[in-house]
Design an enzyme around this catalytic site. Sequence first.
Site, mmCIF file in Angstrom:
data_model
loop_
_atom_site.group_PDB
_atom_site.id
_atom_site.type_symbol
_atom_site.label_atom_id
_atom_site.label_comp_id
_atom_site.label_asym_id
_atom_site.label_seq_id
_atom_site.Cartn_x
_atom_site.Cartn_y
_atom_site.Cartn_z
ATOM 1 C CD GLN A 1 32.660 -80.671 85.669
ATOM 2 O OE1 GLN A 1 32.556 -81.007 84.599
ATOM 3 N NE2 GLN A 1 32.950 -81.616 86.444
ATOM 4 C CG ASP B 1 27.678 -77.426 92.244
ATOM 5 O OD1 ASP B 1 28.115 -78.771 92.300
ATOM 6 O OD2 ASP B 1 28.569 -76.358 92.611
ATOM 7 C CE LYS C 1 25.640 -81.034 86.003
ATOM 8 N NZ LYS C 1 25.690 -79.937 86.792
ATOM 9 N N GLY D 1 30.339 -83.829 91.386
ATOM 10 C CA GLY D 1 29.733 -84.508 92.315
ATOM 11 C C GLY D 1 28.156 -84.299 92.440
ATOM 12 C CG HIS D 2 26.264 -85.440 89.148
ATOM 13 N ND1 HIS D 2 26.438 -86.129 88.018
ATOM 14 C CD2 HIS D 2 26.532 -84.112 89.143
ATOM 15 C CE1 HIS D 2 26.962 -85.079 87.066
ATOM 16 N NE2 HIS D 2 27.037 -83.868 87.705
HETATM 17 P P1 IMP Z 1 38.722 -78.089 88.013
HETATM 18 O O1 IMP Z 1 37.434 -78.872 87.129
HETATM 19 O O2 IMP Z 1 38.881 -79.078 89.409
HETATM 20 O O3 IMP Z 1 39.868 -77.920 87.280
HETATM 21 O O4 IMP Z 1 38.256 -77.003 88.589
HETATM 22 C C1 IMP Z 1 38.024 -75.627 87.726
HETATM 23 C C2 IMP Z 1 36.624 -75.012 88.235
HETATM 24 O O5 IMP Z 1 35.471 -75.646 87.967
HETATM 25 C C3 IMP Z 1 36.823 -74.722 89.616
HETATM 26 O O6 IMP Z 1 36.265 -73.360 90.075
HETATM 27 C C4 IMP Z 1 35.962 -75.595 90.274
HETATM 28 O O7 IMP Z 1 35.226 -75.265 91.571
HETATM 29 C C5 IMP Z 1 34.937 -75.949 89.566
HETATM 30 N N1 IMP Z 1 34.221 -77.151 89.399
HETATM 31 C C6 IMP Z 1 34.717 -78.286 88.896
HETATM 32 N N2 IMP Z 1 33.744 -79.113 88.780
HETATM 33 C C7 IMP Z 1 32.667 -78.741 89.386
HETATM 34 C C8 IMP Z 1 31.466 -79.381 89.781
HETATM 35 O O8 IMP Z 1 31.059 -80.351 89.420
HETATM 36 N N3 IMP Z 1 30.481 -78.391 90.123
HETATM 37 C C9 IMP Z 1 30.749 -77.133 90.279
HETATM 38 N N4 IMP Z 1 31.910 -76.379 90.174
HETATM 39 C C10 IMP Z 1 32.864 -77.345 89.648
#
Ligand code: IMP
Length: 418
Positions: free
Chosen positions: A222, A15, A18, A42-43
Site C-alpha cells: 500500500q 499503486d 513498488k 497487488g504488485h
Molecule cells: P483494505 O486494505 O482492503 O481494508 O482497504 C482499505 C483502503 O485501502 C481502500 O481504499 C483500498 O482501496 C485501499 N487499498 C488497500 N490495499 C491497497 C493497495 O495495495 N493499493 C491501493 N489501495 C489499496
Amino acid sequence: MSSKADVIVGIQWGDEGKGRIVDLYAAGYDVIARFGGGDNAGHSIVVGETEVALRIVPSGVLNPAVELFIGGGTVVNPSGLLEEFDRLVALGVDVSRVKLSDRAQLVLPYHAAQDRAAERARGAQALGTTGRGIGPAYIDKVARSGVQAGDLRDPAILREKIRRNLAARAGALAGEEPLSEAEIVEGALQAAERLVPHVVDGVAYIHERLEAGKRVLVEGAQGSLLDVGFGTYPYVTSSHTIAGGACIGLGIGPTAIARVIGVVKAYCTRVGAGPFPSELHGDAAERLRRQGAEFGTVTGRSRRCGWFDAVAGRYAVRLNGLSSAVVTKLDVLSGFERLGIVTGYRLRGQSVGFCAASDPDLEVEIEELPGWAEPIGAVRAISALPAAARRYVERLGELLGVPIELVSVGREREELAR
Ligand code: IMP
C-alpha cells in the site's frame, strides 16, 4: 559484520509501482521481506509477455538467488498464499525459498465476510475496502484473539481458535451466508499441511540474516497515505504502511535500517473512497486512467486519477524519513500539453498542511509546467529526457526535497532512466 536493511515504501495511496522497483533492486540483495498488509496488495511485474501479479509473496520472487520472507506484521490468507505458490510454480519459480513468520496473522473466511458486512453497514460512508478481510484480521490481532501462522503447527489450537472466533463474531456477519465451522477448520488444516514447512521463528530468521551480514531489502505494501495512523483516516488500510511499520512488522529496531527509498508515481491515483485533493475529473482524468492503465490489480476497480500532489509528497517524506525517491510512470504524462502539480493547500485564505486534506472547503494551489510530446520509453538517462520532462522530474525532486535516483519510463523491466 552485521548489516542494516534498506526499506522501499510507496509514498502516495498505493499503486506507485513498488513491485516492479523491488523486482529491479532485488538483484542487489540476499533477502526480500514484506512487513505488513496482506493480499489487499497487488504488485505486478511485467517480464516480456508475462505479467506476474503478486499479492503477498515479496516482489523479489522472480530473482532465483534471493530468499523471501513474509514478516510477522502481515495478515496472510492461507488458501490465497497457496494459490499464489501454485501460480508461481507453474512459471517455474522455486517457492521453497518463501518463509512465513510464525507471528503473521491468518486471514480466514470469516474475516472477508465481516469486511463485506461492515462495508454494507457503513452505507454511504463505505471505505471501499478490497473486501479481503484485512481490517477484521487486524482487529483480531489487537483484540488478542487472532490465529497466528505458528498455530498452523498445532491442529487442536487451530480448531479451538477458529471455533472461538467464529462464535464471537456471529453478530458481525449480518447479511452474510452462514459459514461452516467444519469447512473453515478443514480448509485451515489442509493449508497447514503445505504451509508448515514454510513457517519459521520470524524474529530469529531476520536477525540471523542481518547478523550474518546479508543484504536485506524490506518491501512495503500500500502507500504512506493509507497508513492507519497517519493516512487519510478513516479512509485508510488497517496497518502501518510507513517505514516505521518495517520495524513493527519484522521485529527490528530503527537502528537496523540504513536507507528508506520512496516510490512515487509521476501523478496521483487512489482506489476506494476518501480525500484526494489533487483529483481530476473529465478528460484529463480519463486520459491518465487510459494511458496509465489505472485499474486495480486486486479488485479491477478503476482508479481515481489526479495531478502530482507535493503537499502530500512532503508529508510522506517526513513520515518515512526518506533518503531518496524513485519516480514511476513518467511516460504516462507524454502528450499532455501542460501538467499540473499541487504545491499548496488553502483553507479560508490560510495556507494549511496535509492534515487539512479531508476538509470539504480545501482549495489547492496548482503550478503549471509545460508538457512534452515525445515518447520517452527508449531514454536511459534522466539527463537525456526531453527538456520539459527533465524539468518536471527536477521539480518533483525540489518539491520533495530528496534526490531522485531512478525514473521509470515504460512498463518493461529495462525501461528505466538513471
Ligand atoms: P483494505 O486494505 O482492503 O481494508 O482497504 C482499505 C483502503 O485501502 C481502500 O481504499 C483500498 O482501496 C485501499 N487499498 C488497500 N490495499 C491497497 C493497495 O495495495 N493499493 C491501493 N489501495 C489499496
